[in-house]
Every structure is written in C-alpha cells, then in structure tokens.
Motif scaffolding. Sequence first.
Motif, PDB file in Angstrom:
ATOM      1  N   GLY A 474      -9.508  20.126  12.197  1.00 20.47           N
ATOM      2  CA  GLY A 474      -8.357  19.371  12.675  1.00 20.47           C
ATOM      3  C   GLY A 474      -8.717  17.938  12.971  1.00 20.47           C
ATOM      4  N   ILE A 475     -10.008  17.671  13.181  1.00 19.17           N
ATOM      5  CA  ILE A 475     -10.424  16.313  13.529  1.00 19.17           C
ATOM      6  C   ILE A 475     -11.077  15.642  12.333  1.00 19.17           C
ATOM      7  CG2 ILE A 475     -11.903  14.964  15.040  1.00 19.17           C
ATOM      8  CD1 ILE A 475     -11.558  17.342  17.066  1.00 19.17           C
ATOM      9  N   ASP A 476     -12.064  16.325  11.743  1.00 22.89           N
ATOM     10  CA  ASP A 476     -12.727  15.766  10.569  1.00 22.89           C
ATOM     11  C   ASP A 476     -12.160  16.457   9.332  1.00 22.89           C
ATOM     12  OD1 ASP A 476     -14.295  14.764   8.643  1.00 22.89           O
ATOM     13  OD2 ASP A 476     -16.156  15.707   9.319  1.00 22.89           O
ATOM     14  N   THR A 477     -11.174  15.826   8.737  1.00 25.46           N
ATOM     15  CA  THR A 477     -10.470  16.481   7.645  1.00 25.46           C
ATOM     16  C   THR A 477     -11.088  16.189   6.284  1.00 25.46           C
ATOM     17  OG1 THR A 477      -9.034  14.597   7.446  1.00 25.46           O
ATOM     18  CG2 THR A 477      -8.295  16.384   8.862  1.00 25.46           C
ATOM     19  N   HIS A 478     -12.203  15.482   6.319  1.00 22.36           N
ATOM     20  CA  HIS A 478     -12.813  14.991   5.093  1.00 22.36           C
ATOM     21  C   HIS A 478     -12.992  16.077   4.022  1.00 22.36           C
ATOM     22  CE1 HIS A 478     -15.017  11.939   3.015  1.00 22.36           C
ATOM     23  NE2 HIS A 478     -15.967  12.800   2.750  1.00 22.36           N
ATOM     24  N   LEU A 479     -13.716  17.133   4.380  1.00 24.15           N
ATOM     25  CA  LEU A 479     -14.122  18.131   3.378  1.00 24.15           C
ATOM     26  C   LEU A 479     -12.932  18.844   2.729  1.00 24.15           C
ATOM     27  CD1 LEU A 479     -16.594  20.053   2.252  1.00 24.15           C
ATOM     28  CD2 LEU A 479     -15.697  21.570   4.001  1.00 24.15           C
ATOM     29  N   PRO A 480     -12.065  19.504   3.509  1.00 24.36           N
ATOM     30  CA  PRO A 480     -10.978  20.225   2.827  1.00 24.36           C
ATOM     31  C   PRO A 480     -10.001  19.303   2.120  1.00 24.36           C
ATOM     32  CG  PRO A 480     -10.744  20.369   5.217  1.00 24.36           C
ATOM     33  CD  PRO A 480     -12.068  19.748   4.957  1.00 24.36           C
ATOM     34  N   VAL A 481      -9.710  18.146   2.711  1.00 26.04           N
ATOM     35  CA  VAL A 481      -8.720  17.267   2.083  1.00 26.04           C
ATOM     36  C   VAL A 481      -9.236  16.770   0.735  1.00 26.04           C
ATOM     37  CG1 VAL A 481      -7.538  15.058   2.265  1.00 26.04           C
ATOM     38  CG2 VAL A 481      -7.589  16.596   4.212  1.00 26.04           C
ATOM     39  N   ASN A 482     -10.503  16.348   0.709  1.00 26.06           N
ATOM     40  CA  ASN A 482     -11.049  15.887  -0.565  1.00 26.06           C
ATOM     41  C   ASN A 482     -11.044  16.982  -1.609  1.00 26.06           C
ATOM     42  OD1 ASN A 482     -11.452  13.411   0.388  1.00 26.06           O
ATOM     43  ND2 ASN A 482     -13.702  13.468   0.387  1.00 26.06           N
ATOM     44  N   ALA A 483     -11.476  18.167  -1.182  1.00 18.86           N
ATOM     45  CA  ALA A 483     -11.562  19.264  -2.143  1.00 18.86           C
ATOM     46  C   ALA A 483     -10.177  19.635  -2.655  1.00 18.86           C
ATOM     47  CB  ALA A 483     -12.220  20.479  -1.490  1.00 18.86           C
ATOM     48  N   ALA A 484      -9.211  19.703  -1.731  1.00 16.89           N
ATOM     49  CA  ALA A 484      -7.866  20.105  -2.147  1.00 16.89           C
ATOM     50  C   ALA A 484      -7.249  19.050  -3.059  1.00 16.89           C
ATOM     51  CB  ALA A 484      -6.991  20.335  -0.917  1.00 16.89           C
ATOM     52  N   THR A 485      -7.443  17.772  -2.708  1.00 15.84           N
ATOM     53  CA  THR A 485      -6.874  16.726  -3.548  1.00 15.84           C
ATOM     54  C   THR A 485      -7.511  16.732  -4.925  1.00 15.84           C
ATOM     55  OG1 THR A 485      -6.744  15.470  -1.514  1.00 15.84           O
ATOM     56  CG2 THR A 485      -6.193  14.313  -3.526  1.00 15.84           C
ATOM     57  N   GLY A 486      -8.834  16.921  -4.952  1.00 11.37           N
ATOM     58  CA  GLY A 486      -9.521  16.978  -6.241  1.00 11.37           C
ATOM     59  C   GLY A 486      -8.981  18.095  -7.101  1.00 11.37           C
ATOM     60  N   ALA A 487      -8.819  19.251  -6.473  1.00 11.99           N
ATOM     61  CA  ALA A 487      -8.317  20.397  -7.227  1.00 11.99           C
ATOM     62  C   ALA A 487      -6.909  20.133  -7.727  1.00 11.99           C
ATOM     63  CB  ALA A 487      -8.337  21.648  -6.341  1.00 11.99           C
ATOM     64  N   ALA A 488      -6.084  19.519  -6.861  1.00 15.99           N
ATOM     65  CA  ALA A 488      -4.704  19.229  -7.262  1.00 15.99           C
ATOM     66  C   ALA A 488      -4.684  18.251  -8.428  1.00 15.99           C
ATOM     67  CB  ALA A 488      -3.928  18.678  -6.076  1.00 15.99           C
ATOM     68  N   LEU A 489      -5.583  17.262  -8.397  1.00 21.01           N
ATOM     69  CA  LEU A 489      -5.638  16.294  -9.501  1.00 21.01           C
ATOM     70  C   LEU A 489      -6.034  16.988 -10.795  1.00 21.01           C
ATOM     71  CD1 LEU A 489      -7.201  13.149  -7.848  1.00 21.01           C
ATOM     72  CD2 LEU A 489      -4.957  13.344  -8.907  1.00 21.01           C
ATOM     73  N   ASP A 490      -6.991  17.911 -10.696  1.00 19.31           N
ATOM     74  CA  ASP A 490      -7.393  18.656 -11.892  1.00 19.31           C
ATOM     75  C   ASP A 490      -6.206  19.391 -12.494  1.00 19.31           C
ATOM     76  OD1 ASP A 490      -9.926  17.853 -11.707  1.00 19.31           O
ATOM     77  OD2 ASP A 490     -10.772  19.754 -11.006  1.00 19.31           O
ATOM     78  N   LEU A 491      -5.401  19.978 -11.601  1.00 12.33           N
ATOM     79  CA  LEU A 491      -4.314  20.821 -12.093  1.00 12.33           C
ATOM     80  C   LEU A 491      -3.168  20.004 -12.656  1.00 12.33           C
ATOM     81  CD1 LEU A 491      -4.120  23.430  -9.237  1.00 12.33           C
ATOM     82  CD2 LEU A 491      -4.712  23.887 -11.600  1.00 12.33           C
ATOM     83  N   LEU A 492      -2.845  18.906 -11.974  1.00 11.76           N
ATOM     84  CA  LEU A 492      -1.631  18.193 -12.326  1.00 11.76           C
ATOM     85  C   LEU A 492      -1.899  16.922 -13.089  1.00 11.76           C
ATOM     86  CD1 LEU A 492      -0.041  19.040  -9.013  1.00 11.76           C
ATOM     87  CD2 LEU A 492       1.257  19.204 -11.117  1.00 11.76           C
ATOM     88  N   GLY A 493      -3.148  16.554 -13.141  1.00 11.58           N
ATOM     89  CA  GLY A 493      -3.598  15.333 -13.815  1.00 11.58           C
ATOM     90  C   GLY A 493      -2.501  14.404 -14.267  1.00 11.58           C
ATOM     91  N   GLY A 494      -1.922  14.694 -15.412  1.00 10.05           N
ATOM     92  CA  GLY A 494      -1.013  13.750 -16.044  1.00 10.05           C
ATOM     93  C   GLY A 494       0.337  13.606 -15.365  1.00 10.05           C
ATOM     94  N   THR A 495       0.705  14.565 -14.561  1.00 13.65           N
ATOM     95  CA  THR A 495       2.083  14.555 -14.090  1.00 13.65           C
ATOM     96  C   THR A 495       2.225  13.943 -12.706  1.00 13.65           C
ATOM     97  OG1 THR A 495       1.711  16.779 -13.284  1.00 13.65           O
ATOM     98  CG2 THR A 495       2.813  16.578 -15.398  1.00 13.65           C
ATOM     99  N   GLN A 496       1.225  13.203 -12.280  1.00 16.09           N
ATOM    100  CA  GLN A 496       1.236  12.673 -10.910  1.00 16.09           C
ATOM    101  C   GLN A 496       2.472  11.825 -10.648  1.00 16.09           C
ATOM    102  OE1 GLN A 496      -2.404  10.855  -9.942  1.00 16.09           O
ATOM    103  NE2 GLN A 496      -1.956  10.685  -7.776  1.00 16.09           N
TER     104      GLN A 496
END
Lengths: 496, 332, 118
Positions: A474-496
């Motif tokens: 809840g305080i240091d959101t670095h790890l999950p946020v980066n990982a989730a965003t990376g994964a989302a970019l992989d999935l949606l790449g072109g349709t951002q």
Amino acid sequence: MNQALSAHLPALQVIVPLLAAPLCFLLRRPSLAWPFAFVVTLCTFAAAIALFNQTADGTVLSYHMGGWEPPWGIEYRIDRLSSLVLLLVSGMAAIAMLYAGASVAEEVPRDRQILFYTAFLLCLAGLLGMTITGDAFNLFVFLEISSLSTYILISFGRDRRALTSAFQYLIMGTIGATMLLIGIGFIYMMTGTLNMADLAERLPPVYETKTVRAAFAFIVIGLSIKLALFPLHIWLPNAYSFAPSVLTVFLAGTATKVALYALIRFVYTIFGGDFAFGQVPLQYILLSMAVLAVFSGSLYAVFQASVKHALAYSSIAQIGYMVIGVGLFTVAGMSAGLLHLFNHAIMKGCLFMAVGCVYLRYHSVSIETFKGLGRTMPWTMAAFVIGGLGLIGMPLTSGFVSKWYLVLAALDHGWGGFVLIATIMGGSLLAVAYVWRIVEAAYFQDPENDENVEAPLSLLVPTWILALATIYFGIDTHLPVNAATGAALDLLGGTQ
Amino acid sequence: MLLVTALGAVFIRDLFAVIMLFGIYSLVSAGFFLDLSAPDVALTEAAIGAGVAPLLMLATLALTREKTTPQPRAKRSIHTSLLPILVVTMTGAALVYATFDMPFIADPAGPAHNHVAPRYLQASGAEIGIPNVVTSVLASYRGFDTLGEVFVIFTAEIGVLSLLGFLADGSGRQYWQFEDTANLRRHNILHVVSKALIPVILIYAFYVQFHGDYSPGGGFQAGVLFAAGFILYAMIFGLQAAYRVVSPTALYWAMAIGVLLYGGTGVASLLLGGNYLDYNVLGSDAVHGQHNGILIVELGVGICVAAVMMSVFFKFSGRTAHFYDDRREVRK
Amino acid sequence: MTTVLGLYNYWIVIALMMIGFYVVIAASNLIKKIIGLNIFQTSVFILYISIGMREGGAAPILKEGVEVYANPLPHVLILTAIVVGVATTALGLSLIVRIKEAYGSIEEDDIAEKDGSL
C-alpha cells in the motif's frame, strides 16, 4: 551448470512440484511430509522469482517440451503476465505451506496428512502448469490436475458439508472444463493448431465464422465457472467455507486468479482484443456481470452468520473488481485489474489465515465465536483488521492502491465509467459493513472467557507476513504496479 | 442406437438399468470410433467406458442402494424443472449455430487436416521410426500432455485413497467375504474357465503394451486390460486371494514408480543435455533415443494405470465388504 | 455410417451432448449426475474424433502403399480426455460413497433437507 539450470527453468518450475508429489506420497511418514513439501514450495518460489527477473524487461521465454518446435510440440511460454501470476501462485503456496504445518496437524487426521500434502503439491503444479503453458490443450490437462486435486483437498474438511460442496464443485468444474474442451475443439477444427501463439495468427481469417464465435462463447463460459464469475459462482462459498483452513487461504489466493489469467490469455492473446471487444459484445457482458458480482457478493457477505462464508462472498465481489479492470479493454484498466488480482490474493490470504487461527482454537468460525477475540487473540485480530481495511480500500493498504487505479481507469469511460465508479464505491461501503460486523464483535463485545488463547507462533508468523505485505504494497507500490503495467502493455500493445 | 441408449438414461429411473445402458452407450461409441479409423481410441473407450466406469458405478450403487422404495416425491417446482431445459436448449442452439460454418465432416480440405497434423503423418516415420502415429504423437510430440494425463490418474487415486481409506486398510482384509460375489466363488466351471482366461488376458495386456508401436494400443490400454484381468480374479476368487497376490502397499509403490518412471525419463533427458522429455538424447542416435524413450514412458504409463485401476477397485469393493458387514451387525 | 456426409453427424453428436448435459443438471440422484457427465463427455469425444476423420482415411498406422490417413492428433487428445474423464468419475463416485455414509442418502433433495437452510 548454472546456465543449464536457468535454460531449463521454465520446465523445472512445473516439474519440481509435479514430481515431488509422488515422492511425497512414497515418504509414508506424516512427520516428513510437511518439511518436504515446504522445501519444494520454496524451490518453486525461487524458480518463479528467477523467471520473474528474466522476463521483467519484456523478454518472452519459450521452452520446447521434448525438443519439438511449436506448433508440433508443446511450448512453454513466459511473458510478463505469466511470470507475475507464477510469482503470485508460488509465493502464496510457500506462505500457505509455512502456515500448513500447525494447521494441517490439527485439522487433518494423521494417517491422511501425506495424502493432503501430495494433493497440495499436485494442485500447485496444476495451477503453475496452466499459467506457464503456451498450448491450449495442455492448459486443459493441467486445469484438470489442479481441479481434481482441489476437489480432494476440499473434501478433507471436517464438516460433512465439505463432501457435498466438493461434489457440487466437481460437477460444475467438470461442466466448465468440458465446455472449454468443446471450445478448444472448435478452434482446432477451424485452424488446425493448438499452440496459442499460432492460434493468434491463424484465427483472424476465420473471425467471421459462426464456429469461432461459438467457440469463444464456450471458452469464456467454461472459464467463468472456474473463475466463479457471477452468476456461475454458486460452488464457491461452500467450497471455501468447508475446506480446511490452509486450503481456503491457498484457493482464495490462487485458484480463481489462475482462472482469470486463463480467461485473459484466451480473450486477449488467442482471440485478440479486437475480436473479443469489436466483433463480440464481450465488454457489456463482462462489465455487467462484474457489477452484479460486486453488489450481490458484497450484499450476501453482510448477512452471513459464518465469517468464512462472509469472506467467501466478499471474494466473489472482489473477482467482480478484477473483471471490471479486465473488461475495460484499456492498458490502464488491465493493469488495475491485474494489480487488484495481486493485492487481493495477499489480503484475502491474510484474512483467511486469521480465521484459520480462530478455528484452531475454537473449532468454529461463526460470528458468535468472534466475540471479544480482540482481547483473547489480540495479534490474530490485529492482522484481521489490517486485511479487512485492505478489503475496504483504506489508504495505506494495498486495497486502496488497486481501487484507486481502477477508478482512474474507469474515468476514461464516460457515463458507463460513472456506473463503474459508483459500483466500486458502493462495494467498498458494503465492505465496511461486513468487515465492521466482525470487528465490532471482536472488539466491542465481551468474550465468554477472558483467557488469552493467542494462536501459536507458527500460524501468526505467516499471517503477519501477509498483513505486513498488505501494508507494504500500500505504501511502496513500485513492484506490483510496474509488473502489472508491463503485463498490460504486452497484452494490449497496439490498442493503447 | 447412441441416441436411444442416451435417452434411456434420461427416462429410466432404475439406476442399475441406467448404468447398463451407459455401458452399452460406451461400447457403441467405441464401435463408432473404430469405424472412424480411430482404433486406439476405440480400444480405450471400450476398456474404460464399457468396462471400468460402469464397474465403479455398480460398486457405488451397491454401496448406496436403499432397500426401501423411494417415496413419491413432491412435484418439483417450475424453477427446478424448467431451468435445466432452458440452459440445455440454449447451449444446444449455440452448438448447432456453430456447425453452420464448420468444414464438412471428413472433408480433406478442413483446416484440421492441413496445418499441424500432416507433419506427424509424413515425418514421424523418419523422426521417431515407429508406424503407429498415435503412439508417436502421444508419447513424443505431445509427450508432456501424456505426462499430465498420468498425473491426472495419480491424482484421482490420491482422492480415492483419501476418501475411502488409506492406511486404515485392514478393513478390506478383514471383511473380504462380501455377498455379491460369494456365489461366484462356488462355481467350479467359473473357476476353470477363468483360470484359463485370466492368463490370456494378462498376456494380451503385455502384447498391447509392447506392441503399441506397431498396432493400436500402448501403456494406457495395456494397464487397463491388465487390471481387468486382475479384477476378474478378485471377483471370482475373492478379495483376500487377490490381496495375497498383490498387496495394496505394492500397488501404492507401483503407481508412484510408474509416474516417476515417466517423469524421470524427462529428468534423464535434462541431465543428458536435452530439453525436458527430449528422447533424442537417450540413445546412440535420435531414432534409437526416441525408441528407448517411448518404451520407457509407455511402461511407466502401463504400470501406473494398472496399479491405480486395481487399487481403486480394491478400495470400492473393500468398502462394499465393510458396508455389508456393518449392516449385518445392525440387523442383529 | 462413415458415408454420412455434411453436418448431420455433428447434429447427432450435439443431441447426445445435450442429453448428457440435461441429465447432469436435472437429475437429483448423484450417481445419475455422474452418468450424465460421462455421456456429455463421451459425446464430446465423438465430436473430436469426427474432426479427425478424413475421407477414405485409414487408421493412422503407417503402412506401405497407404497414402491417406485419419488425423492422429484428435485421437491423441481424446485418449487424454478419456483418462481425465474416468479419473473424474472415480473421484466423483468415491465422494458419493462418503456422502451416502454421512447423510444416508444420495438424493440431492434429501441432502439439502438434512443440511437445513443451507
């Protein structure tokens, strides 16, 4: 040697727990089973961390089983999304195993403990195999390994209703799996391949066919049963409630999450977002089901007499939040959904662990039992409160972070977005209600007996690890946020 | 034929008849598979669908049958009778809808025949070197799926053990005289015939096991056949006699070893520098390696399946004995 | 039967599937549910094997002089699925045995009654 090890890491990730299961069965000594299983889950977790690091920069690992190149052989394929889920599943398994030692000794008869640990390892291997595989049919096989072992593990519960809930889950789960099988058969019929990456290339020319549309429907429905998406959730509350405590912790943190992962994989990777959201009205269906899930799950949770039931219904609502994120079809939505998947696993794990501590002492989880526990089991209840605050979405807990991202993602969606935001807010208010009921009983009512019956350290340590993780993320959101965003970019790449 | 038997399952209330109909249904399906040029599947479906599954169902029925006639039930509400029909009709409609764009059955131009599959048919002769392509795909190209399948069987056995008793196995040994087959044991003709028949079944099982490279069959079918021969023995000569031949503990070891044999082959190929389950590294050249690999993993499958089937049967029938004995006590 | 062309074959399979599916969700006897599940699954197997069928194709065992074979891949998949099916059946049946022992009945309605409001 080191290089060879890392080259085969994808295979080892699954076969270590898989082959450990028969070895565990052969141990024949209950006292050895737990240490053995615990070491295995630690090794699995280590492998997942290594894979997570290898794919963090967006590398996609591909491993050819049997040395046959895809699509002829079975491929293991790890990208940022699968490595995040692998990390979560194996991490939860390791922590649940730490907790299992004392809890299983209490809840499972000694002569069957070996079977419990064997089934647990099989379940873990099945879930990891579903996550890592790049082959649609292989996913079905590992889905069945994890499902069968889950039915077994549920039936270990002490209440006789554990048997009927396991049976009900078996029937529904098998229907779901068979529908998945029909869907896979249809897409194989239209494309001639089973490899996911290959399917993604060969499906677009046949998008227009009725067969592919029906296949899509069958796969989505089949997986929604496993995911317990409203209104296909009816197996979940009893299955969670009557299962042994450790298993509830593990299931809540992993099984539905992996099903959601498989859904994302089929919708986004195999069929492709353009098909799922362009040609088929998936978005409306998913979002409306998710909204209903949030409200009905939370409402039911408020009126349950058993704390485990209340938390199980709350899980149905939380699955709704994740599906909202996934159904938005934007990078922001997807990463918020994944973030919630990650955070919720930790919070719910913490809550169910605290409930398990209570069960250990009182052999009951009714809300009556919780009276005055704030005094008699202070550490357990403190962890429970932290987890509960996470569910509500209080700032400084991880639950706040993921809901915050979810609201931000919904803001881009005009009027529909407002409905979603209202849902998230409403769900959170209801969460206040059902968490408060339990907290009120624990802190503002008198215990029947003032004696301090705090849970043993072996249960408190894993509970607090998850409680602290809830605060940390809840305080240091670095790890999950980066990982989730990376994964989302992989999935949606072109349709951002 | 299939439709008739399946419909029978809907309308007939007597469970015994339904189970028998299901057995016939499976047998007819097996004939149908043979007709569709799928002998491997036919053999398996016949052994499983018409053999093992109905046997287990009958055992369950024996354990759960109520002697009293069921009372007439209150009429079920509209909710419980209409909803299933609605769900089923919708699902069926979706399926029929799906067929309209399907390639016609057996059409050689269908995509299923033209992308991945041709390579198996054309190259497996050179790459694997055995004629039965189903075995090649099963054990090598998609060997990892089959590993998973063996683990599914193993998982089921873990479940049966945890539900129907594991170490508290004395029950089966003590209560071995159960009514159903007690009569069978007294028939001399049966004894003679089965003594002649059982070895044939077992030998045929070995044939199916080791000839699976050339003709339909393989570890899975062999395992089921082997278990069938053994189960026949147990039914005619009694569970205790069967236990004397193979103890439950031996079965536990056998099934774990079967699974590990398969998984261990994969580990061996890892150690020899190949990918997991890459059999090429297991022999002097690729084709020999494939031969060795397939031989070993099929053996693993056979051992595991045979052990699991026997053990599951023992558990169910041991439970039967236990159950009958309890009732006898109650009656006294 | 192999000469039946077109889609007719699939429709029969679908009818079978739906019969099985109906038995699963409508039957109140637990053993009957399991039988329904088996019929449902077996008909899906027939669907797959039909996909693998090919006009004039021989069984996929390589022989001199035979050019056209049935597609072996669906056969392999279905072998796996049959095994998964029987595993599920065995597990479901042992659950039924235990349910009978715990509740004294294998009728869904009776069991629901015995669990009270649940």
